[in-house]
Design an enzyme around this catalytic site. Structure first.
Site, PDB file in Angstrom:
ATOM      1  N   GLU A 134      50.512  31.336  -4.919  1.00  0.00           N
ATOM      2  CA  GLU A 134      49.722  30.601  -4.433  1.00  0.00           C
ATOM      3  C   GLU A 134      48.145  31.084  -5.030  1.00  0.00           C
ATOM      4  OE1 GLU A 134      46.972  32.327   0.109  1.00  0.00           O
ATOM      5  OE2 GLU A 134      47.535  33.737  -1.806  1.00  0.00           O
ATOM      6  N   ASP A 163      37.164  37.019   1.030  1.00  0.00           N
ATOM      7  CA  ASP A 163      38.221  37.864   0.044  1.00  0.00           C
ATOM      8  C   ASP A 163      36.579  39.286  -0.033  1.00  0.00           C
ATOM      9  OD1 ASP A 163      40.367  36.128  -0.743  1.00  0.00           O
ATOM     10  OD2 ASP A 163      38.523  34.720  -1.107  1.00  0.00           O
TER      11      ASP A 163
END
Length: 280
Positions: free
Chosen positions: A49, A60
């Site tokens: 990924e 995030d």
């Protein structure tokens, strides 16, 4: 069959789950990131990924947000990301390459162009973490036209309607999150109720399930496999290892001060995480 189909079939025969590391492209530079990616694959990573740096990575936590910043400080762009994907694809023709990209990038480039560019570069799937499945129809259509698997997030406490939508729309794999919040080992994965999370998604007979968010130890991976997931994705724990070998202060570009040491640490971590995917 797609690369994901081939991978999951092979792993199922071997009695293993998939271990998938998240790595930010261009962190801290394209060349160093390529060495990191190569190390991950050689250490046992089953798929990748890869992140495309973005200035406002809302999904995030601090660790991965800093990797976006390091890459941007080094001059990362979408075009440079495409070149790096081509290099990875040429070096590893069979490894599935998934992308994690924020939704403004396809809007800026145009949906059809965006998906076509990443398909031509060698990407297999794209996850847009800030695009929920209820808004995903135009993205899924453009992805299908380009031959890209669209990936959607199955939230830990999602309604059955949402899980049904995610299962129907996600191709390649389903990204299931083990707990709410942002990415990162700042809050580790809770394995309580993990089987219920996986079972709720499996009811809709979708793609294989990879568990992410807060997966930072071999025990977390083993718990994910035991709960019925087909594998696990780890990002922040790997990003922390990379950051520990970086030197440089924002806004100046960073560099890896000891690539051999970084490779050693990554190899030890990824090998242990992969070993934990063995089904018992």
């Amino acid at each position: 069959m797609s690369r994901y189909d081939d991978l999951f079939a092979r792993l199922d025969t071997a009695g293993e789950g998939a271990f998938v590391p998240f790595i930010m492209l261009s962190d801290p530079s394209p060349e160093e990131a390529f060495q990191i990616i190569s190390t991950a694959i050689e250490a046992g990573a089953d798929a990748l990924e890869l992140g495309v740096p973005f200035s406002d990575p809302v999904a995030d936590g601090p660790t991965v947000a800093e990797s976006h910043l390091r890459a941007l400080d080094g001059g990362a762009t979408v075009d440079s990301a495409l070149e790096q994907i081509k290099r990875v694809r040429a070096a590893y023709p069979e490894v599935p390459i998934g992308m994690l990209i924020y939704g403004n990038v396809p809007f800026t480039r145009g949906l059809d162009r965006f998906y076509q560019e990443f398909a031509e570069a060698g990407a297999d799937s794209i996850l847009l973490p800030d695009v929920p499945v209820r808004e995903g129809a135009p993205f899924s259509a453009a992805a299908a036209a380009a031959g890209i698997d669209p990936i959607y997030i199955a939230p830990a406490n999602a309604s059955e309607k949402t899980l049904e939508g995610v299962s129907a729309a996600s191709k390649g794999y389903i990204y299931a999150i083990s707990r709410d919040g942002v990415t990162g080992t700042e809050r580790e994965s809770s394995t309580d109720g993990l089987s219920a999370v996986v079972d709720n998604i499996k009811k809709f007979d979708g793609a294989p399930i990879l568990l992410g968010f807060g997966i930072s130890s071999p025990q977390h991976v083993a718990d994910a496999i035991a709960a019925g997931a087909s594998g696990a994705i780890t990002g922040s724990a790997i990003t922390k290892i990379i950051a520990s070998h970086c030197e440089g202060e924002h806004p100046n570009p960073s560099t890896i001060r000891d690539m051999d040491g970084l490779k050693k640490d990554l190899t030890e971590f990824i090998s242990a995480m992969k070993a934990a995917t063995k089904k018992v």
